[in-house]
Design a protein around this motif. Structure first.
Motif, PDB file in Angstrom:
ATOM      1  N   GLN A 145      45.608  -7.232   8.533  1.00 14.14           N
ATOM      2  CA  GLN A 145      45.049  -5.907   8.078  1.00 14.14           C
ATOM      3  C   GLN A 145      45.946  -4.810   8.497  1.00 14.14           C
ATOM      4  O   GLN A 145      46.216  -3.663   7.968  1.00 14.14           O
ATOM      5  CB  GLN A 145      43.788  -5.632   8.321  1.00 14.14           C
ATOM      6  CG  GLN A 145      43.111  -4.517   7.644  1.00 14.14           C
ATOM      7  CD  GLN A 145      43.194  -4.690   5.966  1.00 14.14           C
ATOM      8  OE1 GLN A 145      42.695  -5.655   5.671  1.00 14.14           O
ATOM      9  NE2 GLN A 145      43.753  -3.596   5.451  1.00 14.14           N
ATOM     10  N   LYS A 146      46.140  -4.627   9.801  1.00 17.49           N
ATOM     11  CA  LYS A 146      46.907  -3.716  10.677  1.00 17.49           C
ATOM     12  C   LYS A 146      48.087  -3.314  10.274  1.00 17.49           C
ATOM     13  O   LYS A 146      48.438  -2.245   9.928  1.00 17.49           O
ATOM     14  CB  LYS A 146      46.696  -3.753  12.066  1.00 17.49           C
ATOM     15  CG  LYS A 146      47.178  -2.598  12.962  1.00 17.49           C
ATOM     16  CD  LYS A 146      46.902  -2.813  14.547  1.00 17.49           C
ATOM     17  CE  LYS A 146      47.258  -1.558  15.282  1.00 17.49           C
ATOM     18  NZ  LYS A 146      47.166  -2.092  16.629  1.00 17.49           N
ATOM     19  N   LYS A 147      48.990  -4.462  10.353  1.00 16.59           N
ATOM     20  CA  LYS A 147      50.270  -4.707   9.775  1.00 16.59           C
ATOM     21  C   LYS A 147      50.570  -4.135   8.144  1.00 16.59           C
ATOM     22  O   LYS A 147      51.150  -3.150   7.967  1.00 16.59           O
ATOM     23  CB  LYS A 147      51.015  -5.634   9.944  1.00 16.59           C
ATOM     24  CG  LYS A 147      52.531  -5.684   9.837  1.00 16.59           C
ATOM     25  CD  LYS A 147      53.326  -6.959   9.923  1.00 16.59           C
ATOM     26  CE  LYS A 147      53.221  -7.242  11.494  1.00 16.59           C
ATOM     27  NZ  LYS A 147      54.157  -8.074  11.966  1.00 16.59           N
ATOM     28  N   PHE A 148      49.520  -4.472   7.421  1.00 17.26           N
ATOM     29  CA  PHE A 148      49.743  -4.284   5.924  1.00 17.26           C
ATOM     30  C   PHE A 148      49.263  -2.880   5.948  1.00 17.26           C
ATOM     31  O   PHE A 148      49.880  -1.993   5.110  1.00 17.26           O
ATOM     32  CB  PHE A 148      48.596  -5.091   5.405  1.00 17.26           C
ATOM     33  CG  PHE A 148      48.289  -4.608   4.020  1.00 17.26           C
ATOM     34  CD1 PHE A 148      49.398  -4.942   2.838  1.00 17.26           C
ATOM     35  CD2 PHE A 148      47.280  -3.778   3.287  1.00 17.26           C
ATOM     36  CE1 PHE A 148      48.978  -4.590   1.743  1.00 17.26           C
ATOM     37  CE2 PHE A 148      47.091  -3.471   2.272  1.00 17.26           C
ATOM     38  CZ  PHE A 148      47.866  -3.790   1.083  1.00 17.26           C
ATOM     39  N   ASP A 149      48.271  -2.475   6.435  1.00 12.55           N
ATOM     40  CA  ASP A 149      48.007  -0.869   6.378  1.00 12.55           C
ATOM     41  C   ASP A 149      49.152   0.014   6.750  1.00 12.55           C
ATOM     42  O   ASP A 149      49.196   1.004   6.250  1.00 12.55           O
ATOM     43  CB  ASP A 149      46.550  -0.448   7.225  1.00 12.55           C
ATOM     44  CG  ASP A 149      45.423  -1.020   6.781  1.00 12.55           C
ATOM     45  OD1 ASP A 149      45.249  -1.262   5.623  1.00 12.55           O
ATOM     46  OD2 ASP A 149      44.401  -0.947   7.553  1.00 12.55           O
ATOM     47  N   SER A 150      49.943  -0.387   7.637  1.00 10.62           N
ATOM     48  CA  SER A 150      50.964   0.577   8.305  1.00 10.62           C
ATOM     49  C   SER A 150      52.127   0.597   7.094  1.00 10.62           C
ATOM     50  O   SER A 150      52.961   1.587   7.373  1.00 10.62           O
ATOM     51  CB  SER A 150      51.602   0.041   9.280  1.00 10.62           C
ATOM     52  OG  SER A 150      52.178  -1.115   9.461  1.00 10.62           O
ATOM     53  N   LYS A 159      51.690  -0.367   3.600  1.00 10.72           N
ATOM     54  CA  LYS A 159      51.073  -0.699   2.157  1.00 10.72           C
ATOM     55  C   LYS A 159      51.768   0.637   1.148  1.00 10.72           C
ATOM     56  O   LYS A 159      51.971   0.522   0.106  1.00 10.72           O
ATOM     57  CB  LYS A 159      49.809  -0.637   2.008  1.00 10.72           C
ATOM     58  CG  LYS A 159      49.040   0.554   2.626  1.00 10.72           C
ATOM     59  CD  LYS A 159      47.364   0.352   2.449  1.00 10.72           C
ATOM     60  CE  LYS A 159      46.641   1.465   2.742  1.00 10.72           C
ATOM     61  NZ  LYS A 159      45.176   1.153   2.934  1.00 10.72           N
ATOM     62  N   LYS A 160      52.098   1.692   1.704  1.00 15.83           N
ATOM     63  CA  LYS A 160      52.413   2.959   1.128  1.00 15.83           C
ATOM     64  C   LYS A 160      53.871   2.678   0.598  1.00 15.83           C
ATOM     65  O   LYS A 160      54.429   3.439  -0.479  1.00 15.83           O
ATOM     66  CB  LYS A 160      52.261   4.222   1.797  1.00 15.83           C
ATOM     67  CG  LYS A 160      53.314   4.257   3.056  1.00 15.83           C
ATOM     68  CD  LYS A 160      52.901   5.418   3.634  1.00 15.83           C
ATOM     69  CE  LYS A 160      53.762   5.694   5.070  1.00 15.83           C
ATOM     70  NZ  LYS A 160      54.043   4.413   5.863  1.00 15.83           N
ATOM     71  N   GLU A 184      48.111  -6.170  -2.048  1.00 12.61           N
ATOM     72  CA  GLU A 184      47.078  -6.767  -1.027  1.00 12.61           C
ATOM     73  C   GLU A 184      47.329  -8.262  -0.832  1.00 12.61           C
ATOM     74  O   GLU A 184      47.079  -8.707   0.233  1.00 12.61           O
ATOM     75  CB  GLU A 184      45.612  -6.455  -1.503  1.00 12.61           C
ATOM     76  CG  GLU A 184      45.432  -5.179  -1.283  1.00 12.61           C
ATOM     77  CD  GLU A 184      45.761  -4.310  -2.457  1.00 12.61           C
ATOM     78  OE1 GLU A 184      45.694  -3.030  -2.406  1.00 12.61           O
ATOM     79  OE2 GLU A 184      46.259  -4.442  -3.387  1.00 12.61           O
ATOM     80  N   MET A 193      48.944 -10.003   2.652  1.00  7.19           N
ATOM     81  CA  MET A 193      47.989 -10.477   3.940  1.00  7.19           C
ATOM     82  C   MET A 193      47.827 -11.934   3.539  1.00  7.19           C
ATOM     83  O   MET A 193      47.405 -12.433   4.811  1.00  7.19           O
ATOM     84  CB  MET A 193      46.839  -9.600   3.811  1.00  7.19           C
ATOM     85  CG  MET A 193      46.888  -8.292   4.269  1.00  7.19           C
ATOM     86  SD  MET A 193      45.582  -7.183   4.482  1.00  7.19           S
ATOM     87  CE  MET A 193      44.744  -7.224   2.877  1.00  7.19           C
TER      88      MET A 193
END
Length: 80
Positions: A68-73, A75-76, A58, A61
């Motif tokens: 947040q949007k780029k991170f969410d895409s 993070k996996k 996290e 970021m």
């Protein structure tokens, strides 16, 4: 049934961490292979970690250009 379950579970486990990019050790080239991370952002990540070791994914970021949007895409695909 047992063999199919074993093969399925091995596939799941291998896909979870085998290909994760470690934020503390990945090169700029490895980082830029992530979806949405270009050469410039990869270099910002490397520069950031020279002063701050990542304690969690996290924290990515905190790098300018990672919202947040780029991170969410991605993070996996990350680890520390």
């Amino acid at each position: 049934m047992g063999r199919k379950f074993f093969v399925f579970m091995m596939g799941v486990l291998m896909s979870m961490q085998l290909f994760a990019v470690n934020l503390n050790t990945a090169s700029a080239e490895e980082l830029s292979a992530l979806k949405g991370i270009g050469e410039s952002t990869a270099n910002k990540i490397v520069k950031y970690r020279t002063a701050h070791k990542f304690g969690s994914v996290e924290e990515l970021m905190q790098v300018k250009g990672i919202g947040q949007k780029k991170f969410d895409s991605i993070k996996k695909d990350l680890s520390v």
